[in-house]
Design a protein around this motif. Structure first.
Motif, PDB file in Angstrom:
ATOM      1  N   HIS A   1      33.486 -37.821  30.267  1.00  0.00           N
ATOM      2  CA  HIS A   1      34.234 -38.432  29.163  1.00  0.00           C
ATOM      3  C   HIS A   1      34.899 -37.362  28.320  1.00  0.00           C
ATOM      4  O   HIS A   1      34.528 -36.191  28.373  1.00  0.00           O
ATOM      5  CB  HIS A   1      33.325 -39.292  28.286  1.00  0.00           C
TER       6      HIS A   1
ATOM      7  N   MET B   1      24.388 -34.799  27.424  1.00  0.00           N
ATOM      8  CA  MET B   1      25.746 -34.454  27.832  1.00  0.00           C
ATOM      9  C   MET B   1      26.057 -33.016  27.468  1.00  0.00           C
ATOM     10  O   MET B   1      25.451 -32.440  26.565  1.00  0.00           O
ATOM     11  CB  MET B   1      26.760 -35.397  27.211  1.00  0.00           C
TER      12      MET B   1
ATOM     13  N   MET C   1      35.201 -36.053  24.605  1.00  0.00           N
ATOM     14  CA  MET C   1      34.447 -36.195  23.374  1.00  0.00           C
ATOM     15  C   MET C   1      35.379 -35.875  22.220  1.00  0.00           C
ATOM     16  O   MET C   1      35.849 -34.743  22.089  1.00  0.00           O
ATOM     17  CB  MET C   1      33.277 -35.197  23.399  1.00  0.00           C
TER      18      MET C   1
ATOM     19  N   HIS D   1      33.401 -33.651  28.588  1.00  0.00           N
ATOM     20  CA  HIS D   1      31.946 -33.669  28.751  1.00  0.00           C
ATOM     21  C   HIS D   1      31.519 -34.325  30.049  1.00  0.00           C
ATOM     22  O   HIS D   1      32.238 -35.141  30.602  1.00  0.00           O
ATOM     23  CB  HIS D   1      31.304 -34.464  27.609  1.00  0.00           C
TER      24      HIS D   1
END
Ligand code: CU
Length: 176
Positions: free
Chosen positions: A113, A90, A115, A79
């Motif tokens: 990041h 996001m 997820m 993400h």
């Protein structure tokens, strides 16, 4: 004297390695070096968690993080966070996250990041979460996320690091 000096050097190396053992080691895969993989403990019932790490491309060709999997999660997506009409939202990076040669890309709260979705069990502080990253060139790379506290903004500070000085920006209002 030379023997003593050598013994001292080895002593320092051993202490250095012991000091690091509580934290995840860097993982090398081809031209990539992956460091500081971590995640946050999930509060009761939460079905998603974030995965954070740093990827350095020491090679001369671009690579790309295309996907990831984890036994603990039904699904893992890559993400990015972005401002959308003043709201932090996001979205999945459908074509992956490019890691250009000579560049370091950080997955961190408030930015890129992993997820972890459909968590099969809560992530508990102090535990380790195995994740397999899939790169376009470097292929599959196994890393282990250290689970930090619920409100952690970074991996636990190693002795002597300035990890405690990280900004304490409030992410709690972000739309997840
Ligand atoms: Cu996300």
């Amino acid at each position: 004297m030379k023997t003593i000096a050598t013994a001292l050097v080895y002593g320092v190396l051993v202490v250095g390695m012991l000091g690091r053992s509580a934290h995840a080691e860097d993982v090398k895969a081809g031209d990539l070096v992956i460091s500081k993989p971590w995640t946050r403990a999930t509060p009761g019932g939460a079905k998603i968690g974030g995965g954070y790490l740093t990827i350095e491309n020491k090679g001369s060709a671009p690579d790309k993080l295309v996907s990831a999997t984890a036994d603990v999660a039904g699904k893992v997506e890559v993400h990015e966070m972005a401002m959308n009409n003043g709201v932090m939202t996001m979205r999945p990076l459908e074509s992956g996250l490019a890691i250009d040669p000579g560049k370091t890309v950080k997955l961190a709260p408030g930015g890129y990041h992993l997820m972890l979705m459909d968590l099969r069990e809560p992530l508990k502080q102090g535990e380790k979460v195995p994740v397999t990253l899939q790169f376009e060139k470097a292929g599959k790379v196994a890393v282990t996320l250290d689970v930090e506290g619920v409100g952690a903004q970074g991996p636990a500070a190693a002795p002597g690091s300035d990890g405690m000085k990280m900004d304490r920006m409030d992410h709690s209002k972000m739309k997840m």
